[in-house]
Design a protein around this motif. Structure first.
Motif, short mmCIF file in Angstrom:
data_model
loop_
_atom_site.label_atom_id
_atom_site.label_comp_id
_atom_site.label_asym_id
_atom_site.label_seq_id
_atom_site.Cartn_x
_atom_site.Cartn_y
_atom_site.Cartn_z
N ASP A 110 0.81 -1.21 0.00
CA ASP A 110 0.00 0.00 0.00
C ASP A 110 0.85 1.27 0.00
O ASP A 110 0.33 2.37 0.09
CB ASP A 110 -0.95 0.01 1.20
CG ASP A 110 -0.22 0.08 2.54
OD1 ASP A 110 1.01 -0.08 2.56
OD2 ASP A 110 -0.89 0.27 3.57
N GLY A 111 2.17 1.10 -0.09
CA GLY A 111 3.07 2.24 -0.12
C GLY A 111 3.57 2.70 1.23
O GLY A 111 4.45 3.56 1.31
N SER A 112 3.06 2.11 2.31
CA SER A 112 3.51 2.48 3.65
C SER A 112 4.89 1.90 3.92
O SER A 112 5.24 0.83 3.40
CB SER A 112 2.52 1.99 4.71
OG SER A 112 2.40 0.58 4.67
N PRO A 113 5.71 2.59 4.72
CA PRO A 113 7.10 2.14 4.93
C PRO A 113 7.19 0.84 5.72
O PRO A 113 6.37 0.57 6.61
CB PRO A 113 7.72 3.30 5.69
CG PRO A 113 6.58 3.98 6.37
CD PRO A 113 5.42 3.86 5.42
N LEU A 114 8.18 0.04 5.39
CA LEU A 114 8.50 -1.18 6.13
C LEU A 114 9.85 -0.93 6.80
O LEU A 114 10.85 -0.70 6.14
CB LEU A 114 8.57 -2.39 5.20
CG LEU A 114 8.73 -3.78 5.85
CD1 LEU A 114 8.32 -4.87 4.85
CD2 LEU A 114 10.15 -4.07 6.34
N THR A 115 9.86 -0.99 8.13
CA THR A 115 11.08 -0.71 8.89
C THR A 115 11.34 -1.80 9.92
O THR A 115 10.57 -2.76 10.04
CB THR A 115 10.97 0.65 9.61
OG1 THR A 115 10.02 0.53 10.69
CG2 THR A 115 10.53 1.74 8.66
N ALA A 116 12.40 -1.59 10.68
CA ALA A 116 12.75 -2.55 11.74
C ALA A 116 11.64 -2.64 12.79
O ALA A 116 11.51 -3.67 13.46
CB ALA A 116 14.07 -2.14 12.38
N ASP A 117 10.83 -1.60 12.94
CA ASP A 117 9.71 -1.65 13.88
C ASP A 117 8.70 -2.72 13.48
O ASP A 117 8.08 -3.35 14.34
CB ASP A 117 9.01 -0.29 13.96
CG ASP A 117 9.78 0.72 14.81
OD1 ASP A 117 10.47 0.29 15.75
OD2 ASP A 117 9.69 1.92 14.52
#
Length: 571
Positions: A136-143
């Motif tokens: 959906d374009g939302s960021p994927l991070t270590a969180d």
């Protein structure tokens, strides 16, 4: 039908077809007789299309979609939460992992482009690729990685991802205390996460580096110990894999659309369709051009038919799984080692293998696939069909034949139900015949897949025919027998020596030392069998030669999604 909670990818029970994944191959002539084959040394086989121009018109007209097959998905499209192994296939295109394991058991970078392991093998540091996003374009991070691992270690979690032999530091405090997070998970920055475990384990890398889910999407309603809210999202998955779910039509197909935000670039093939196709109709669907790829069982006659099409690239692959009859050790009659041994001796397993695979299978005697490095039959008890031995074991265990020919003990008859999902399962007629001769009242029950899984995991069965998931590490096939967790050890088997060896097998990274441990473990499991092993097999898969990269997809394992993203269609 394939088990999925830990060791139970979907392949099939003595039942259905599947996406055939794994193994490189050399061209060779097929074995077309009923001779016993040595799968430990036999190579995979590849047959190149002889005339790609014969590709059917229906397939040629489909320039924007790759259509493959799936058997019986259950609609739970969330990693770690499905029971049906086919759902494991269904989520592969949708979710990406930090690290995937290829068919040779080697780690391959996915979301993490690199990682380090500490000298004491306890701490894993993953470095994520920059600019990762979900579909959906939302960021994927270590969180998101931290949230995924926290969810899988929640006190209410009862799925198939097991950390009990790895243990992230702080797990006990999180599950049983007031801690609001796992202390062993440290997010250093958006691209870096450090995970400290309490036990060295050669499987930790792939377990910690599994599929990642979105904290913003799946975690907005999260409260420790309350996971039921996730059920509403089972059919609405959000991942970072090469494809996103477009539509799921129960009993018909799963449609995917290319993920324009995929880190590897938007896949060239815009659409992927997993079509629900029975093993009986797969060949016709392929021949007509309705599918581009499929699994076609293990019949040499089908191999010849596929070769005759001209446009088919064909792989005959030694599959890294095991067919077996799971035995409910919690049932009083089946708690006896002698009775389980009698189930072996009293069943003509060679006849079953011949009927099912027609020369492309072998009777299984070891809790490892012939493709695995740990595979050995050294010192293993091999249960040849011997009804006299079976009868003596049952007599010694106190089960005596009654006037009706059925054995009895303490007023109870030896009546055993058998769960399967297909009425032409070859175990049914053969077991009915051979078990009846030794005094067992064998009662088959043909169920739909979801009901069969429910019965298995609820312990509502005597015998059940399933295949394991695809096996990569030796622990995969035996781990369930070394735990008391009923969600994992569905057979209820207990043996202190076996448990000790299973734990020992994942306590060292030294492959030679592990080989010694598994050799001893296989011997113990053959002497006190938890279940009845049935077969190893070769499986046929084929893909239309117009699909470029089909060989990489077919020979993929955990990295099948990576190969899927690189497919191309010749116009």
């Amino acid at each position: 039908m394939t088990l999925t909670k830990r060791s139970l990818t979907a392949t099939a029970v003595l039942v259905a077809g599947i996406l055939a994944l794994g193994g490189c191959a050399a061209t060779a002539e097929p074995n077309t007789g009923n001779a016993k084959v040595d799968l430990a040394t036999m190579k995979d086989e590849f047959y190149k299309a002889t005339d790609p121009s014969k590709s059917p018109a229906a397939a040629n007209a489909r320039t924007d979609a790759f259509v493959t097959t799936i058997s019986k998905p259950g609609g739970v499209f969330l990693p770690g939460f499905y029971d049906n192994g086919w759902d494991g296939n269904a989520v592969q295109p949708i979710f990406a992992s930090l690290v995937v394991i290829d068919d040779a058991g080697k780690p391959v970078a996915d979301l993490a482009d690199k990682w380090e392991v500490s000298d004491d093998d306890l701490t894993y540091t993953f470095h994520l690729r920059k600019g990762l996003t979900f579909s959906d374009g939302s960021p994927l991070t270590a969180d998101d990685v931290a949230f995924t691992l926290t969810l899988l270690n929640d006190p209410q979690y009862a799925g198939g991802t097991d950390f009990s032999d790895i243990v992230i530091k702080g797990t006990d405090e999180y599950k049983n205390g007031s801690a609001t997070s796992l202390s062993g998970i440290e997010v250093e920055d958006p691209q870096t996460i450090r995970i400290t475990t309490e036990k060295p384990n050669p499987l930790a890398l792939q377990t910690l580096g599994g599929q990642v889910i979105s904290k913003a999407y799946y975690g907005k309603d999260y409260q420790k110990g309350q996971l039921d809210y996730l059920k509403a999202l089972y059919g609405k998955p959000l991942g970072a894999g090469p494809y996103a779910l477009d539509e799921y039509v129960e009993g018909q197909e799963i449609r995917y659309k290319a993920n324009e935000h995929y880190y590897g670039g938007k896949p060239e093939v815009p659409r992927v369709i997993f079509k629900v196709v029975s093993s009986d109709s797969a060949l016709q669907n392929f021949q007509n051009g309705d599918i581009d790829h499929g699994g076609f069982g293990s019949d040499p006659a089908v191999l010849k038919q596929l070769q005759g099409l001209g446009f088919a690239n064909i792989r005959a692959r030694v599959v890294p799984d095991i067919g077996a009859i799971w035995v409910n050790n919690k049932k009083p009659a089946l708690a006896s080692t002698e009775v389980r041994q009698a189930l072996y001796y009293g069943l003509d397993r060679q006849q079953i293998v011949d009927a099912k695979y027609k020369g492309l299978g072998q009777v299984a005697d070891v809790f490892a696939a012939p493709t695995q490095w740990s595979f050995t039959t050294e010192g293993v008890t091999k249960y040849a069909y011997d009804p006299k031995k079976a009868e003596k074991l049952l007599d010694d265990a106190g089960w005596k034949k009654g006037s009706d020919g059925v054995r009895q003990k303490d007023g109870q008859k030896l009546k055993l139900s058998y769960i399967t999902t297909k009425d032409d399962d070859p175990i049914i007629p053969i077991a009915e015949s051979t078990y009846t001769k030794i005094g067992i009242d064998f009662v088959p029950e043909v169920l739909d897949s979801n009901t069969a899984f429910d019965r298995l995991y609820n312990g509502d069965y005597d015998l059940a025919g399933f295949r394991t998931n695809g096996l990569s590490d030796p622990n995969d096939a035996v781990s369930e027998f070394g735990t008391d967790d009923p969600d994992i050890n569905v057979s209820g088997y207990q043996n202190a020596e076996v448990t000790k060896l299973i734990k020992k097998g994942i306590s060292t990274f030294d492959e030679k030392e592990r080989q010694k441990i598994y050799t001893e473990l296989y011997q113990k499991l053959s002497q006190d069998p938890p279940i009845v092993l049935i077969d190893y097999r070769k499986s046929l898969s084929a893909w239309n030669a117009r699909i470029e990269g089909g060989d990489k997809y077919v020979t993929g394992s955990g990295d099948a999604a990576l190969a899927l993203a690189k497919l191309k269609i010749k116009n």
